[in-house]
Design a protein around this motif. Structure first.
Motif, short mmCIF file in Angstrom:
data_model
loop_
_atom_site.label_atom_id
_atom_site.label_comp_id
_atom_site.label_asym_id
_atom_site.label_seq_id
_atom_site.Cartn_x
_atom_site.Cartn_y
_atom_site.Cartn_z
N HIS A 66 0.85 -1.20 0.00
CA HIS A 66 0.00 0.00 0.00
C HIS A 66 0.88 1.24 0.00
O HIS A 66 1.46 1.61 1.01
N HIS A 68 1.82 5.29 -1.94
CA HIS A 68 1.30 6.49 -2.61
C HIS A 68 2.44 7.26 -3.28
O HIS A 68 2.50 8.48 -3.19
N CYS A 95 -6.15 3.82 -2.46
CA CYS A 95 -7.15 4.73 -1.87
C CYS A 95 -7.87 5.55 -2.94
O CYS A 95 -8.29 6.68 -2.69
N HIS A 251 -5.45 -0.66 4.73
CA HIS A 251 -5.19 -0.24 6.12
C HIS A 251 -6.35 -0.59 7.07
O HIS A 251 -6.98 0.29 7.66
N ASP A 408 1.29 2.71 3.47
CA ASP A 408 0.36 3.82 3.20
C ASP A 408 1.13 5.13 3.09
O ASP A 408 0.64 6.17 3.49
ZN LIG Z 1 -3.64 4.99 1.24
#
Ligand SMILES: [Zn+2]
Ligand SMILES: [Zn+2]
Length: 525
Positions: A66, A68, A95, A251, A408
């Protein structure tokens, strides 16, 4: 490309099998052979290089389920924060936010959103983006999910637009193209704009496009607290109705003290979904503070306005006053749990890392006033951490067999030129390892960091140390492994990581990035 004989290591192969002493022969980016101690080794003379592992643990490179780093890898391709904690592959586009597809409807918004990276958005499709990314020579391998928020905005913009048949068709065509071109799956972020405006039917239609590709649907649920169980039910139901094989929960958490008791019910819902034949997995970062845009704290009517639009609106002299008045609706104690992580350069820059309560005490301003000023300065770029998770639930979630590690976070450079990270951007994998001890064995924990995410994201030649697999490897000292990064010094590198190999190249050693040998990957499912 060359050959390397890595000798005298304890091999934890990523399958969950017990560790064993041996050596690994790397040839042209791949693992050529694995030799347990006592079996015949290749003659060191045939290798271009030999390296003594000094009895350290050798694992497959960690796979960040995960991430970004969609734009960060173009602006800072050395990916220091990721590589230095042992990550060799990451999954971006999570996301609901991916940097593609770009159309006339979402281009201006995305350009503003990503302005801080200083990278021109020269692409439209996944294939065009992937070519730009490969050209940037990232230090780690990358997969990219197609994000629902970007997809919806590409067709309907960022407002509360109803789904029409034509819009649904247009979104489905764009998703199909991204998947054909090699996107790793489909992600949603249903607390964000404009994903929050999407009815379940919209997601179901998109998941029908995803179904024949057999790639995962990853979702940041519509609620992770007050409506957690309802949101989880929605995710499972739309997946079942669309007939997709695999749902992946981003998450996984129980946010807010009033919702901590819901973990058992959530795990029960997941078990029921699995019993119906839907494969359900999840990722989690090993911290109890989340991080996202400060603007998610905004009450109505601001909760329906995207950051780029809000920033434009705040340029009207009367608007900041109205915003501050709306912020008064937030319970005063909430500000004790909200921490400023990244602010635009300016008078609040020095207050990064502190809670709004602490900032209020040191500045004499109210938290609402500070929040207002930060958002006026830079709405999309102001990031905050929210402390709302429970440490006991965290350990239970991490230990759940289908949970892998996901930071994340964005791949950050060592310095702060692309903003400050949550500590998870530098310490997630060592902390994941530490928190699961001693309840799981080292090989069980390493499996959750390697073989498991490789299976989830369709990487049949990564995540395991075996002949024919990509030579993505981490040499580490398990006794020294730790992630000392915290909010005061979030870019502190992990300890205990000796060397990291990406596609057979020594990518990280002695605290420095040495080579950028990452590849843009497509799932092989
Ligand atoms: Zn995320
Ligand atoms: Zn999320």
């Amino acid at each position: 490309m060359s050959t390397l004989l890595l000798e005298n290591v304890i091999i934890v192969d990523g399958t969950g099998a017990p560790p064993y002493r041996g050596s690994v022969w790397i040839d042209t980016g791949k693992i050529r052979s694995v030799c347990p101690a006592g079996t015949p080794e290749p003659d060191p003379a045939v290798a271009d290089r030999t390296m003594d592992g000094n009895g350290m643990m050798l694992c497959p490179g960690f796979i960040d389920a995960h991430s970004h780093s969609d734009l960060a890898l173009l602006a800072a391709p050395e990916a220091f924060g990721k590589l230095s904690q042992g990550i060799t592959t990451e999954v971006n586009g999570n996301c609901g936010l991916s940097p593609f597809p770009v159309t006339a409807r979402n281009r201006a918004h995305l350009e503003e959103l990503y302005a801080g990276y200083g990278v021109p958005l020269s692409w439209h499709s996944y294939a065009e983006y992937a070519a730009v990314l490969q050209q940037a020579a990232p230090a780690i391998n990358v997969l990219s999910l197609c994000g629902h928020n970007t997809l919806r905005a590409a067709v309907l913009g960022y407002g509360r637009a109803p789904l029409t048949a034509a819009a649904g068709d247009a979104m489905q065509s764009l998703l199909y193209r991204a998947l054909v071109e090699g996107a790793a799956g489909f992600s949603s972020g249903l607390i964000y704009i404009p994903g929050k405006f999407a009815p379940p039917e919209e997601l179901e239609g998109l998941l029908r496009v995803l179904r024949p590709f057999r790639r995962p649907y990853t979702t940041h649920l519509r609620s992770e607290g007050v409506q957690l169980l309802e949101a989880l039910t929605e995710a499972i139901t739309v997946s079942q109705r669309a007939g997709i094989p695999h749902l992946h929960l981003s998450h996984l958490k129980t946010a807010g003290a009033a919702n901590w008791h819901k973990l058992d019910a959530a795990l029960e819902l997941i078990a029921e979904g699995k019993a119906s034949g839907l494969h359900i997995t999840a990722d989690r970062y090993p911290y109890i503070e989340s991080m996202t845009n400060l603007s998610v704290i905004l009450p109505p009517p601001y909760d329906d306005i995207d950051d780029v639009t809000l920033m434009r609106r705040l340029a009207d002299p009367a608007e900041p006053e109205r915003l501050e008045a709306a912020l008064a609706a937030i319970a005063p104690t909430r500000w004790d749990t909200v921490r400023l992580v990244t602010a635009a350069p300016g008078k609040y820059h020095a207050l990064q890392g502190f809670t709004f309560r602490e900032i209020a005490a040191s500045t004499g301003l109210t938290p609402s006033r500070i929040c207002r000023e930060l958002l006026v300065e830079d709405t999309p770029g102001t990031m905050a951490a929210f402390r709302g998770m429970n440490p006991v639930n965290l350990r239970r979630i991490l230990a759940w067999p289908d949970v892998c590690c996901g930071t994340d976070e964005t791949a950050r450079p060592r310095d702060y030129r692309l903003g400050r990270s949550h500590p998870r951007g530098f310490g997630s994998f060592p902390e994941f390892y530490r928190l699961l001890q001693p309840s799981l064995s080292p090989e069980q924990i390493i499996y959750k960091m390697t073989g498991l995410p490789a299976a989830i994201f369709g990487l049949p030649d990564r995540g395991i140390i075996a002949p024919g697999y990509a030579a993505d490897l981490v040499l580490l000292d398990p006794a020294a492994l730790s992630g000392p990064a915290d909010f005061a010094a979030p870019h502190t590198p992990a300890r205990g990581i000796g060397a990291v190999f990406v596609n057979g190249e020594t990518a990280y050693s002695d605290g420095r990035v040495i080579a950028r040998a990452g590849q843009v990957l497509s799932p092989q499912i």
